[in-house]
Design an enzyme around this catalytic site. Structure first.
Site, PDB file in Angstrom:
ATOM      1  N   ASP A  50      -8.600  -4.130  -6.841  1.00 56.93           N
ATOM      2  CA  ASP A  50      -8.405  -3.598  -5.737  1.00 56.93           C
ATOM      3  C   ASP A  50      -8.953  -1.509  -6.026  1.00 56.93           C
ATOM      4  O   ASP A  50      -8.623  -1.316  -6.575  1.00 56.93           O
ATOM      5  CB  ASP A  50      -7.140  -3.014  -5.230  1.00 56.93           C
ATOM      6  N   SER A  80       1.035  -1.158  -0.168  1.00 61.15           N
ATOM      7  CA  SER A  80       0.199  -0.552  -0.422  1.00 61.15           C
ATOM      8  C   SER A  80       0.565   1.395   0.305  1.00 61.15           C
ATOM      9  O   SER A  80       1.675   1.609  -0.759  1.00 61.15           O
ATOM     10  CB  SER A  80      -0.788   0.115   0.936  1.00 61.15           C
ATOM     11  N   HIS A 120      -7.128  -6.251  -0.898  1.00 62.26           N
ATOM     12  CA  HIS A 120      -5.796  -5.129  -0.922  1.00 62.26           C
ATOM     13  C   HIS A 120      -4.475  -5.828   0.171  1.00 62.26           C
ATOM     14  O   HIS A 120      -4.791  -6.036   1.150  1.00 62.26           O
ATOM     15  CB  HIS A 120      -6.420  -4.336   0.134  1.00 62.26           C
TER      16      HIS A 120
END
Length: 528
Positions: free
Chosen positions: A459, A236, A489
């Site tokens: 995602d 991320s 994710h």
């Protein structure tokens, strides 16, 4: 919106350990953009070299972890000192907390330290050594010391705060998809107060919470661990400052995995990325509704996704008038469903809680959606770091009319998350600390060793276009593995054996798959 990594099979562990808030992924923004920058100033470059040299000489004195970390033996903890301002490396320093799990395999096969960052900004990776006990991570744990750490401002790493933690996570609260002018005025006042609180509490240090400094801190950590080159998994937001690191220190990279990739384009950092994210969450929200409709015989939420949407709005309307347990209002319900947008392992539990509530049993909804008083400090700390880093990283629009116009327009086609996302990031419109120019990620083809990118096609927290953009910027130095049709994710080390095969092979051998490689998506979750 925060891009919290719900990482692979340990999504539930990190959801707890990393305080995955009802507010989610990376926000992104653009005001009047200045020319992007891809280099340190000479003073900062010298500061990093000096700090890294000192860290290498001192090392890290690992020992038993403090009780506050909640990490069992044999995990060890220590600290590493970094300058607040790399242009003045002899000035004020802060200590970053670090965790370590020793490699479990034969010493002759050891490949060094593997550092993990779960995202945020504002997420802590201190729990990373615990992954060594999971089957999907066994071979990697044999080869590497697993290193977690809390970035500057996070957890016990000189924690940043912008508001009273006891009041931060209080419910119930509302989350109108199309807020009134009066509600917007309330949120503007709240955003201004939060921005003032950040400056009041952090003072002159506030300006130094940046992605550039997170990358510099990572290089000091590398040196303190005694590693000549870095092995790193960034998920991320960790992919963004990891890419900043790769740009600043390409010669210090050994192996890097970027899982669930933030779009690094300076035009996206950070305002536009937030708008893109809200669009992606609308699509993921549709995926969940369609799944719930297919399991109408279990949940009785509706036979079509439109009927499921109506059930959600019915519940939100009830909660607006009478919060469940006195704590769960529309915002807490929306937050529960937002978490389901991060990982499909949360789909069934969310559907069950919503279904039970509509049948008259509010217990399951209160149990999983009510704000936790004990979690308030960590939630506020994570939000403070998130806000400071993103507000400092780039120029944001300062004109409320721009925010109002952009988000009103977007909410007409993506109402689920648009305004909640905007309000989370609104302090950046009133930020008083100096803003940096957006960083220009990119490397020369021969300067960077091969790196691996992982991305799920649907995602929502980090839309798939971000992975393609980073691939373009890394030129010939990267390969991308795409999980087709999936939306969880954080996919490395999860249930997809195809993804894990490439992930493990790269970290163990350095071998990359073809530049664009695909894996079939995982099966949809079972209704329970």
């Amino acid at each position: 919106m925060r891009a919290v990594a719900l990482y692979g099979t340990v999504g539930s562990l990190l959801l707890t350990g990393l305080t995955a808030l009802t507010t989610a992924p990376p926000a992104h923004g653009t005001g009047t953009l200045l020319s992007p920058s891809a280099a340190d100033s000479p003073a900062e470059a010298r500061g990093v070299v000096l700090a890294a040299g000192r860290a290498a000489a001192k090392g890290i004195a690992f020992g038993a972890c403090p009780a506050a970390e909640g990490l069992p033996t044999p995990v060890e903890c220590g600290t590493v000192s970094v300058p607040v301002d790399y242009a003045h490396p002899n000035g004020k320093h802060i200590s970053l907390t670090v965790s370590r799990g020793h490699a479990t395999g034969d010493r002759s096969a050891r490949q060094g330290a593997l550092v993990f960052n779960p995202g945020g900004p504002g997420g802590s990776g201190m729990v990373f050594p615990l992954l060594a006990g999971l089957p999907a991570w066994k071979k990697l744990a044999e080869a590497y010391d697993f290193i977690g750490y809390a970035p500057r401002g996070v957890g016990r790493s000189a924690p940043l705060s912008c508001a009273d933690p006891a009041r931060f996570e209080r419910g119930p609260s509302d989350a109108p998809e199309h807020p009134t002018a009066a509600y917007k005025r309330q949120r503007i006042a709240k955003a201004k107060a939060y921005a003032r609180g950040c400056l009041r509490k952090a003072g002159s240090d506030l300006r130094h919470f940046t992605s550039r400094n997170n990358a510099r801190d990572l290089d000091v950590l590398r040196a303190a661990l005694g590693e000549r080159r870095l092995n790193f998994i960034g998920a991320s937001y960790g992919t963004y400052f990891g890419a900043v690191y790769a740009t600043l220190f390409p010669g210090h990279v050994r192996r890097m995995v970027f899982d669930s990739v933030v779009n690094p384009s300076p035009r996206k950092i950070w305002y536009q990325n937030n708008l893109d994210q809200s669009v992606a969450f609308e699509r993921r929200w549709y995926d969940w509704r369609r799944w719930a409709a297919r399991h109408h015989n279990v949940y009785r939420l509706g036979r079509t996704e439109r009927e499921v949407l109506a059930a959600y709005h019915k519940a939100a309307g009830r909660l607006r008038h009478r919060p469940a347990g006195g704590k769960v209002g529309p915002a807490q319900l929306q937050g529960l469903l937002l978490k389901a947008g991060y990982t499909d392992t949360a789909w069934a539990r969310a559907a069950g809680a919503l279904a039970a509530y509509l049948r008259g049993d509010e217990g399951p909804l209160v149990a999983i959606a009510a704000p936790s008083a004990s979690g308030g400090p960590a939630a506020e700390n994570g939000n403070a770091v998130y806000t400071a880093v993103e507000c400092n990283d780039a120029s944001w629009p300062r004109d409320w009319a721009r925010w109002n116009r952009d988000n009103d327009r977007l909410a007409r086609r993506a109402p689920f998350e648009t305004w909640s996302n905007a309000f989370m990031n609104l302090p950046c419109a009133y930020w008083k600390a100096p803003r940096q120019r957006p960083f220009e990620v990119g490397t020369a083809r021969k300067a960077l060793p091969p790196v691996l990118l992982l991305a799920a096609e649907r995602d929502a927290a980090t839309p798939y276009a971000g992975a393609l953009e980073l691939m373009r910027r890394l030129r010939g130095s990267a390969a991308l593995v795409t999980e087709l049709g999936a939306g969880t994710h954080g996919i490395g080390g999860g249930p997809n054996a195809c993804v894990n095969g490439y992930f493990e092979k790269y970290l163990l051998t350095g071998a990359l798959p073809a530049r664009h490689t695909t894996c079939a998506g995982r099966p949809e979750p079972r209704a329970t």
